[in-house]
Design a protein around this motif. Structure first.
Motif, PDB file in Angstrom:
ATOM      1  N   TRP A  22      58.563  93.388   8.060  1.00 43.23           N
ATOM      2  CA  TRP A  22      59.493  94.225   8.345  1.00 43.23           C
ATOM      3  C   TRP A  22      59.188  95.685   7.101  1.00 43.23           C
ATOM      4  N   SER A  27      58.777  87.370   6.859  1.00 45.00           N
ATOM      5  CA  SER A  27      59.481  88.313   7.765  1.00 45.00           C
ATOM      6  C   SER A  27      59.871  89.550   6.923  1.00 45.00           C
ATOM      7  N   LEU A  49      64.073  99.330  12.865  1.00 45.62           N
ATOM      8  CA  LEU A  49      64.186  98.490  11.631  1.00 45.62           C
ATOM      9  C   LEU A  49      65.585  97.907  11.438  1.00 45.62           C
ATOM     10  N   LEU A  97      65.802  94.788  13.767  1.00 48.73           N
ATOM     11  CA  LEU A  97      64.992  93.676  13.023  1.00 48.73           C
ATOM     12  C   LEU A  97      65.452  93.064  11.957  1.00 48.73           C
ATOM     13  N   LEU A  98      65.969  94.084  11.021  1.00 49.62           N
ATOM     14  CA  LEU A  98      66.740  93.576   9.823  1.00 49.62           C
ATOM     15  C   LEU A  98      67.778  92.534   9.957  1.00 49.62           C
ATOM     16  N   ILE A 114      66.164  89.414  11.594  1.00 51.41           N
ATOM     17  CA  ILE A 114      65.522  88.335  10.556  1.00 51.41           C
ATOM     18  C   ILE A 114      66.715  87.773   9.651  1.00 51.41           C
TER      19      ILE A 114
END
Length: 89
Positions: free
Chosen positions: A38, A34, A71, A74-75, A78
């Motif tokens: 990313w 991941s 981003l 997604l961070l 994750i």
């Protein structure tokens, strides 16, 4: 990609650390993959990212300004999924 070489070198170190920390090795692999995916979305040395930005005739600074909300989302996702995986194992 270079990430497979990094994983080949790092996993023999990270797997025993996962065992020591009481975390599943699968969670460590998931976290590694991941983070690699990313990072590949915004690192300027990734050929696909820079190639796409160049073909689109968009500046790298404009690309970063456009993609930073994605981003950030997604961070958070994750981190949440990896934490959930660590708790459930």
């Amino acid at each position: 990609m270079a990430s497979s070489g990094h994983a080949t070198l790092a996993m023999p170190i990270l797997a025993p650390l996962a065992d020591f920390a009481g975390v599943s090795r699968a969670v460590v692999v998931t976290a590694w993959q991941s983070a690699s995916g990313w990072t590949n979305l915004w690192v300027p040395t990734t050929a696909v990212t820079i190639g796409g930005v160049t073909l689109a005739k968009v500046g790298y600074d404009k690309y970063l300004r456009f993609i930073w909300p994605l981003l950030a989302i997604l961070l958070l996702l994750i981190c949440g999924f990896v934490a959930a995986g660590a708790v459930m194992t």
